[in-house]
Every structure is written in C-alpha cells, then in structure tokens.
Design an enzyme around this catalytic site. Structure first.
Site, PDB file in Angstrom:
ATOM      1  N   ASP A 173       0.800  -1.223   0.000  1.00 19.44           N
ATOM      2  CA  ASP A 173       0.000   0.000   0.000  1.00 19.44           C
ATOM      3  C   ASP A 173       0.837   1.279   0.000  1.00 19.44           C
ATOM      4  O   ASP A 173       0.325   2.355  -0.200  1.00 19.44           O
ATOM      5  CB  ASP A 173      -0.943   0.017   1.211  1.00 19.44           C
ATOM      6  N   HIS A 203       9.285  -1.486  -1.539  1.00 20.96           N
ATOM      7  CA  HIS A 203       9.908  -0.513  -0.630  1.00 20.96           C
ATOM      8  C   HIS A 203      11.267  -0.042  -1.160  1.00 20.96           C
ATOM      9  O   HIS A 203      12.140   0.359  -0.397  1.00 20.96           O
ATOM     10  CB  HIS A 203      10.086  -1.098   0.786  1.00 20.96           C
ATOM     11  N   TYR A 267      10.887   4.609   1.552  1.00 18.15           N
ATOM     12  CA  TYR A 267      11.719   3.647   2.276  1.00 18.15           C
ATOM     13  C   TYR A 267      13.183   3.680   1.851  1.00 18.15           C
ATOM     14  O   TYR A 267      14.041   3.127   2.531  1.00 18.15           O
ATOM     15  CB  TYR A 267      11.167   2.223   2.100  1.00 18.15           C
TER      16      TYR A 267
END
Length: 444
Positions: A173, A203, A267
């Site tokens: 998500d 990520h 990330y």
C-alpha cells in the site's frame, strides 16, 4: 467469475488492526464488488475475538445480508472462499520491537521491513504465508490470495521460489499512500487521475513519469515541491500522521537529490541515509512502540467500545489506504477489468536489463488471469546497482530459510546496504537467532 456472482472473502490475520478498515472498504464497494460472506481467520483466538465481535456488530447493522464468521480452524476458514486477503504478522508487535531494537544496539538501521529487521521479519513470515497458501490450495483451489503480509519483497521471493504455481499476488500500500500525497500536491481529487510509471523492488523504487489522463506532464510541478518539502502534505491520511512518518516524508527531499530525474519511494531513506536514520532513532522507543501506543491501542479500544455498547454507530474505525487497493485488485480479477495497478511480480523482461527471476514492483494490467506486467525498459546504473544488491539479499534470505543455512543468512545481512561489515552482521544475526528461537527454523 460472472458479474452476478456474490463473493466469499477470507481475511487471514483476522485479529489485525487493519481488518476493520478492510471490512469497511468492502462494504463501501458492495455495489461494484458484491459479497455474500466475510470470514476471519487467525491463529490467535483471543486477539481475533475482540476485532471479530466488533466487526460482527458492524456488519449486522450495515449489511445484515452478508454472512459473517470467524475461526481458528483452517478447514472452516479456507473452505468456500473466492479471495483470501492475507495480512499476517508472525510474532506480532513484540517481535517487531526486537527487529528494530537489536540492530540499533549496533548502530545499524532498525526498521520493520528494511535491513536486519526486515530480514528477521522475513524469516518469520515465509513459513506463515506458505502455510496459508497450502490451506487455500487444499480447501479452495480456485481462490486467489491477495497478500500484503510484510516484508512483501522477501515473501514474494519465497512464494516465487517455493510455491511457483500458487495463485498469489503480492501487493503493497505504500506507493498508494505516496500517490495520494502527489494528488494533494497537484490539487487533484484522486490519485486515479494520474498515470504513473514506476519501477523497483518492494519498498525500493522510483517514479519515472507522472501524467494526467491526457498525457500532460505532472512531474515538474511535483519535483518543484519535493525538493523543498519532500512528500509532507496536510491530509487526513490516518496511517501516516505519526511523527516518525512525517520525518520519513520530509527526508524524501534528500533522497530525491541523489537522482532528480525520478521521485523515490520513502523507504529508500533507510538504504541511502543510514547514518541520519540511526542518529535520529530513539533506541528505547522505536516505531513498534509508537504503533503499540497509538494505532494498536486506538483500534482495540474502539472495538471494545462497540462490543460494550452493542452498536457500531459513530465507531472510530477507519478505512485504510491498502483496503481500497485490495478491493480494486479483487474486482479487477473477478470482473476482468484490465485495471492498471502497481504490483510485485516476476520481472521476466519488464525491466529489460535486470534479473529475469527478480520479483520487481512495476505497473501491471490486471484481469481474470492475474497481472500482466508493463514494459519499463532499461534502468540507469545507479538504480540497477542498488536493486541488484537488494535482490541478492532477498534471494539469500529465502535460500537460508529453505536450506536452514546460517552461512547464507549471515551473507544476506552482510550484503544489506544498511549493515557496515560482516563482523557487525554476525553480531546482529546471533542476537536475532536468540530472539527468534520460537519462530525461525533452526539454522546450521
């Protein structure tokens, strides 16, 4: 699947704080994705009980025609389902706290899905997700599993290698949350007004093009904003309000500076700003503590209030980002809509100058047979080098789990860009083995 079909949904990880948000989103889309049954499954009976009893009240009040049940019995759970929506956390937040704090003890990034913490979590998650897949194949072989159990990259590699024929789609998500920020920055009502090109690993990726539906470029306006503000916007995004997330969204501006031709996933700060992350981490109060004191407490308090009052009117449950994404994905498969979605899939040429077997995150067209990746072409040396290193880490983790190999897990930790040396990697690994005795296979 036929248009008139009403679907049976199993939420695996029924005791999760995200379960109410998924149910709310399913109910919000009953007109386009009709449901006859929702079931919850969790191996933690007590934790699931609280969430399930609250959701049962909510369903009876809002959609009494939808059958609802919850169980810890795999056969009852997985029999007669069309979609398994899986979001399990093996070891729960108590183990997440250790994932974060053990690396920080050695001045290494302590994060849920990145670096040593992500590797530790992955070693716990692999067996749990494979178990769910095996139950689904046994009791509902025609069902699809939509998996967003973390760490998604390691789980996706494990299912590719160890269950190559499984009907599973791994999703995340986080890009959805970022694209919602993009829409806010651009003054758009919805992220679906944009067409995005993106490539990377879970990520670990970059947006290369964002246009409106007429093909007009939107990247330059975004870049002008991001270079000063990162992705920080004032939204009602429930998931990303905490201070640690605001810092992550702001730090994007420094990650962006490394390659101003693209826009990065948040990330990437854990891999490219490691010293900053460690210096700004509270070794005694990490993100896990923040979640346990915040979201965890809020959702279970709200659930208990519903149970005590006997009504879900004015309840404090929220719809989550990934809930909308997962319903879109289920609808695309069920009704062969051909929707464009960002998914984690086997590369197979989508990135032409990258490992064919790597599990990459790219836009796909989704229909009844699952995702068809779109071609992203060749990628630059900077991103390619970073991705090759990270893919090798993920593959080594899965091989270590499958072969019970201490050596390969040590290599995986050493290869992670977040870890400074093999010596430090070994110290962290030995601590993680001790902490995960209950969950990891015994390494040799």
């Amino acid at each position: 699947m036929k248009k008139e079909q009403n679907f049976s949904i199993l939420i695996a990880g029924g005791g999760s704080t995200f379960t109410p948000g998924i149910i709310l989103m399913l109910l919000d889309h009953m007109d386009t994705f009709p449901i006859r049954q929702i079931k919850l499954y969790d191996n933690d009976k007590e934790r699931q009980e609280t969430i399930a009893r609250a959701c049962e009240i909510l369903l009876k009040e809002r959609f009494p025609q939808v059958s609802f049940s919850y169980t810890t019995d795999p056969e009852k759970a997985f029999t007669d389902v069309d979609f398994v929506m899986a979001h399990i956390r093996v070891g729960k937040y108590a183990m997440r706290e250790k994932d974060e704090k053990i690396p920080l003890k050695y001045d290494v990034v302590g994060q849920e899905t990145c670096g040593p913490g992500g590797i530790a979590y992955g070693m716990r998650s692999i067996g749990g997700v494979l178990e769910l897949l095996d139950y689904m194949e046994k009791y509902s072989p025609n069902a699809w599993m939509l998996n967003y159990s973390n760490p998604a990259a390691i789980v996706a590699e494990a299912t590719r290698k160890l269950r190559p024929n499984a009907k599973i789609i791994n999703i995340c998500d986080m890009p959805i949350g970022i694209e919602r920020s993009f829409a806010t920055i651009l003054g758009l009502k919805d992220r679906k007004e944009m067409i995005c090109r993106y490539y990377g690993l879970n990520h670990f990726g970059w947006w290369t093009s964002i246009t409106d539906k007429d093909g007009n470029d939107l990247m330059e306006k975004l870049k002008d904003y991001v270079k000063d503000n990162g992705y920080v916007v004032n939204t009602v995004d429930f998931q990303h309000k905490d201070p640690s997330w605001k810092d992550t969204y702001m730090k994007v501006k420094d990650v962006y500076a490394l390659d101003p031709d693209t826009l990065p996933n948040t990330y990437l700060k854990y891999y490219l700003c490691q010293d900053y992350v460690v210096a700004h981490s509270d070794k005694s109060y990490t993100r896990a503590n923040e979640v346990m004191a915040g979201r965890e407490k809020q959702i279970f308090t709200a659930a208990q209030e519903i149970i005590d009052k006997g009504t879900a009117a004015d309840c404090a449950f929220h719809v989550d980002n990934h809930a909308s994404f997962i319903v879109d994905l289920a609808r695309a498969i069920a009704f062969n809509t051909g929707e464009r979605m960002l998914l984690i899939v086997k590369n197979e040429g989508a990135i032409s100058n990258f490992d064919e077997d790597a599990m990459v995150e790219v836009p796909c067209i989704v229909g009844k047979n699952g995702p068809e990746p779109l071609a992203m072409g060749k990628i630059p040396i900077f991103q390619k080098g970073l991705m090759e290193q990270q893919v090798a880490v993920e593959k080594l983790v899965v091989e270590a789990w499958a072969e019970r190999s201490y050596q390969k897990l040590w290599q995986a930790l050493t290869l992670s860009k977040t870890v400074p040396s093999g010596e430090t990697a070994k110290k962290i690994l030995d601590d993680l083995i001790e902490a995960n005795k209950e969950f990891w296979p015994e390494l040799r």
